[in-house]
Scaffold this motif. Structure first.
Motif, short mmCIF file in Angstrom:
data_model
loop_
_atom_site.label_atom_id
_atom_site.label_comp_id
_atom_site.label_asym_id
_atom_site.label_seq_id
_atom_site.Cartn_x
_atom_site.Cartn_y
_atom_site.Cartn_z
N PRO A 13 43.06 -16.72 -129.80
CA PRO A 13 42.36 -17.56 -131.32
C PRO A 13 41.14 -18.55 -130.34
O PRO A 13 41.49 -19.05 -129.27
N THR A 16 41.32 -23.03 -134.11
CA THR A 16 42.01 -22.46 -135.44
C THR A 16 42.46 -23.70 -136.19
O THR A 16 42.14 -23.96 -137.52
N SER A 40 37.92 -19.53 -136.56
CA SER A 40 39.24 -18.83 -136.99
C SER A 40 40.15 -19.50 -137.75
O SER A 40 40.17 -20.68 -137.50
N ASP A 44 43.38 -15.20 -140.06
CA ASP A 44 42.78 -14.54 -139.23
C ASP A 44 43.44 -13.85 -137.85
O ASP A 44 43.66 -12.97 -137.73
N VAL A 65 39.90 -13.71 -131.49
CA VAL A 65 39.55 -14.10 -132.99
C VAL A 65 39.24 -15.41 -132.96
O VAL A 65 39.71 -16.63 -132.84
N ASP A 66 37.78 -15.59 -132.54
CA ASP A 66 37.18 -16.87 -132.32
C ASP A 66 35.79 -17.00 -132.98
O ASP A 66 35.02 -18.02 -132.41
N GLY A 67 35.45 -16.26 -133.76
CA GLY A 67 34.16 -16.58 -134.68
C GLY A 67 33.18 -16.13 -133.88
O GLY A 67 31.88 -16.36 -134.05
#
Length: 84
Positions: A13, A16, A40, A44, A65-67
């Motif tokens: 991630p 977050t 994120s 997500d 999952v980090d934009g």
């Protein structure tokens, strides 16, 4: 080798759950600087974990999952970027 009984995957991630080190304006600027223009969320990250848990043909994978932050070379750690 533990395969096929054991699969090893990872979720990576991005930012977050920001700490008090981040101001609201800084978070807004960080969000805007992401390729997807979003950070994120815990949901997500959880969805990625659920996906990998059910992806029986996947092993040795890292799901970011980090934009989209991993696609960009940032000069500094997020806590120092876009600071007020």
């Amino acid at each position: 080798m533990l395969a096929p009984r054991v699969r090893v995957n990872a979720v990576a991630p991005g930012l977050t759950i920001p700490t008090q080190d981040y101001g609201a304006a800084q978070l807004a600027r960080l969000t805007a600087s992401m390729p997807l223009e979003r950070l994120s969320q815990p949901e997500d990250v959880a969805a990625a974990v659920v996906y990998l848990a059910g992806a029986r043909a996947s092993t040795g994978q890292t799901l970011f999952v980090d934009g989209g932050a991993g696609l960009h070379d940032f000069a500094r750690d997020f806590v120092h970027l876009e600071r007020d």
